[in-house]
Design an enzyme around this catalytic site. Structure first.
Site, short mmCIF file in Angstrom:
data_model
loop_
_atom_site.label_atom_id
_atom_site.label_comp_id
_atom_site.label_asym_id
_atom_site.label_seq_id
_atom_site.Cartn_x
_atom_site.Cartn_y
_atom_site.Cartn_z
NE ARG A 164 45.30 41.08 43.05
CZ ARG A 164 45.55 39.81 42.98
NH1 ARG A 164 46.42 39.28 43.79
NH2 ARG A 164 44.94 39.06 42.10
CD GLU A 204 43.25 37.48 37.55
OE1 GLU A 204 43.74 37.80 38.63
OE2 GLU A 204 43.29 36.33 37.11
CG HIS A 251 45.67 37.54 48.06
ND1 HIS A 251 44.81 36.46 48.11
CD2 HIS A 251 46.14 37.59 46.78
CE1 HIS A 251 44.76 35.90 46.91
NE2 HIS A 251 45.57 36.54 46.09
CG HIS A 272 42.46 39.69 46.41
ND1 HIS A 272 41.25 40.23 46.03
CD2 HIS A 272 42.89 38.97 45.35
CE1 HIS A 272 40.98 39.83 44.79
NE2 HIS A 272 41.96 39.06 44.35
NE ARG A 299 50.80 37.70 43.72
CZ ARG A 299 49.64 37.12 43.41
NH1 ARG A 299 49.54 36.42 42.29
NH2 ARG A 299 48.62 37.21 44.21
#
Ligand code: FAD
Ligand code: SIN
Length: 520
Positions: free
Chosen positions: A288, A113, A349, A241, A384
């Site tokens: 992100r 990811e 998110h 997100h 994160r």
């Protein structure tokens, strides 16, 4: 009604359940959960859980990726500790019955990811959270020492302040003795006295108009601890997100996992051009905060309400096999992801901040632990890294269990706690006021305290919030208790913390992007 337990656990997601399973060997456990036991953010996790399993991956690489994603605001000691414990905690999850996908050789099939330099995400197709929650709940339900109060709402933790002599000075310590728990069915508020209390109440997504979080994510734990004067930090770092499915009527927003980009899907604009190369050399797999801001910018420039995620060039069978849930969901809306691009947009998110805890998940309040999304451990810093959240929950719940089991013998129940007093309160017939204030709050937070902020927007948000706050506190005092008014009150407290901490941070870093302080 009064009840006494050794370990009170508020929340039945990965943080609450994995802690409960461990402490249940040492005493009686009560889990309080405000919806069905499995209705948690955990259940909706898609991409998976990050852990170092095989070479060429190393702990050092995962540590470095976490630090880079967090814009180096992470606590290095905590990052090292969490990541080096990852392999053991994953093995435990497997021993409890969780199944992760494997390849023909019998090795775990590891996904990738955004922000990860290696394939290291264990998963169960695109329903990893569902599988974890299933396994944990199955195990919990077999345990004779664990009782679950389902659809019971924790209103507040029970605390008292004490002046204590410490070294050369007197300190104002706060002790926690349990919680007030409301049963909406009987409308009774129970006094639960506990030797230790674990807050594992999850995220805050419903502070915003569009979120991937389930309805339960209303920041209750953070708000309770804030009202009890516990320390909260890092609330300005709200993660959006980048890719939730564009389907305006649907709440919560359906997530299109980042693992799909790890599988080769590419972000594109309305002209079918990939645009991430304008923003970061890692393109669609940048962390992100960068991808969400890039999409936000593209949407503002084009005036469109979404961008696209293109999977049409990928192997059809492998795509359907790896992402069956996303394939079926999109198909139900007339989007065949093997032939059509998926319209996506960012949604709130994850909360990187929360109840400040140390490496044993102990908070600033005595006998009160916090783990999972409601806790601020220092792992995530300003942003994160994908799939580090489930891992963080396991590591900190484990450490909390070791700490709590040692403490329990020396803690007595506090008997002289008064019961919840709701005498004289009128029945709440003004549901419309609660619903409208919630919508107003969500719209205000989305418009002024979203992906891009400014000093002026934050001040406007604070001014608007203070009006909603005054109105709601007055309504709360006059009304009988209801879950809806408690949740609104909690969201307002959390909104206040996000705005105040965002105002205090005079820089743009990670998820906090303020146009008045250009990013260095
Ligand atoms: P939750 O799982 O949200 O559980 C919270 C619990 O607290 C619930 O049982 C709730 O009922 C209870 N509760 C809350 N307030 C009260 C109250 N007042 N009284 C009683 N009970 C209360 N992270 C990853 O690492 N990998 C992923 O792939 C991933 N995918 C995600 C996909 C989606 C759609 C979402 C929303 C999140 C995803 N995340 C992922 C983030 C991750 O799922 C969450 O951060 C994590 O599951 C939080 O676990 P938790 O135990 O802290 O909280
Ligand atoms: C996702 O699957 O994209 C979500 C992963 C996460 O939030 O960690």
């Amino acid at each position: 009604m009064r009840k006494k337990v050794d370990f009170l656990v508020i929340g039945s997601g990965i943080a609450g359940l994995s802690y409960a399973l461990k402490v249940a060997k040492f005493g009686e456990v009560l889990i309080v959960t405000k919806s069905d036991s499995d209705e948690t953010a955990t259940k909706y996790a898609q991409g998976g859980i990050a852990a170092v399993m095989y070479t060429p991956d190393t702990y050092e690489k995962h540590i470095e990726d976490t630090m880079i994603a967090g814009d180096y605001l992470c606590n290095m000691e905590i990052v090292k500790m969490t990541i080096t414990e990852s392999t053991k905690r994953i093995q435990e999850l497997i021993d409890w019955g969780t199944q992760f996908d494997k390849n023909e050789k019998g090795d775990f099939e590891l996904g990738r990811e955004g922000g990860h330099s290696e394939h290291r995400v264990l998963h169960h197709k695109d329903s990893t959270g569902f599988e974890i929650e299933r396994a944990l709940l199955e195990k919990i339900r077999q345990h004779p020492n664990v009782e679950i109060w389902e659809k019971y709402f924790t209103v507040d933790i029970i605390t008292q302040h004490h002046l204590r002599q410490k070294v050369n000075r007197k300190m104002d310590d706060i002790d926690c003795y349990g919680a007030y728990v409301y049963d909406p069915k009987s409308q009774i508020t129970h006094t639960v006295l506990a030797k230790t209390t674990m807050v594992a109440t999850g995220g805050i997504g419903n502070l915003y108009a569009s979120t991937t979080n389930p309805k339960i994510s209303t920041g209750d734990g953070v708000a309770m601890v804030y009202r009890a004067k516990g320390i909260i930090n890092n609330m300005e770092f709200v993660q959006f997100h980048p890719t939730s499915l564009y389907n305006p009527k649907e709440k919560p927003a359906f997530l299109i996992t980042e693992a799909l980009r790890g599988f080769g899907a590419i972000l594109k604009d309305g002209e079918n051009l990939s645009f991430m190369n304008k923003y970061d050399k890692r393109e669609s797999l940048a962390p992100r905060d960068i991808v969400a801001r890039a999409i936000d910018n593209e949407m503002k420039q084009s005036g469109q309400e979404y961008v696209y995620l293109d999977c049409t060039h990928l192997n059809k069978n492998a795509l359907i096999d790896s992402f069956p849930k996303i394939y079926a969901k999109c198909l139900s809306l007339g989007i065949d992801i093997t032939k059509n691009k998926i319209p996506v947009l960012p949604s709130a998110h994850y909360s990187c901040g929360g109840i400040q805890v140390d490496k044993n998940a102990t908070s600033s309040i005595q006998h009160l632990y916090a783990s999972g999304e409601c806790a601020s451990t220092g792992l995530h810093g300003a942003n994160r890294l994908a799939s580090n959240s489930l891992l963080e929950s396991l590591v900190f719940s484990h450490r909390a269990s070791l700490h709590a089991q040692k403490q329990i013998e020396n803690i007595n129940y506090k008997e002289d706690i008064p019961d919840w007093n709701d005498e004289g309160m009128i029945h709440n017939e003004e549901m419309v006021l609660i619903t409208q204030s919630t919508k107003e709050l969500q719209s205000m937070m989305s418009n002024y305290v979203g992906i891009v902020r400014s000093d002026l927007r934050l001040q406007r948000a604070l001014d608007r919030l203070s009006i909603i706050y005054r109105e709601t506190e007055s309504l709360f005092e006059r009304s009988s208790l209801s879950v809806e008014i408690c949740e609104l009150r909690n969201l307002i407290n959390v909104g206040y913390l996000v705005i105040k901490m965002a105002q205090k941070r005079k820089e743009s870093i990670g998820l906090h992007f303020n146009i008045d302080y250009p990013k260095k």
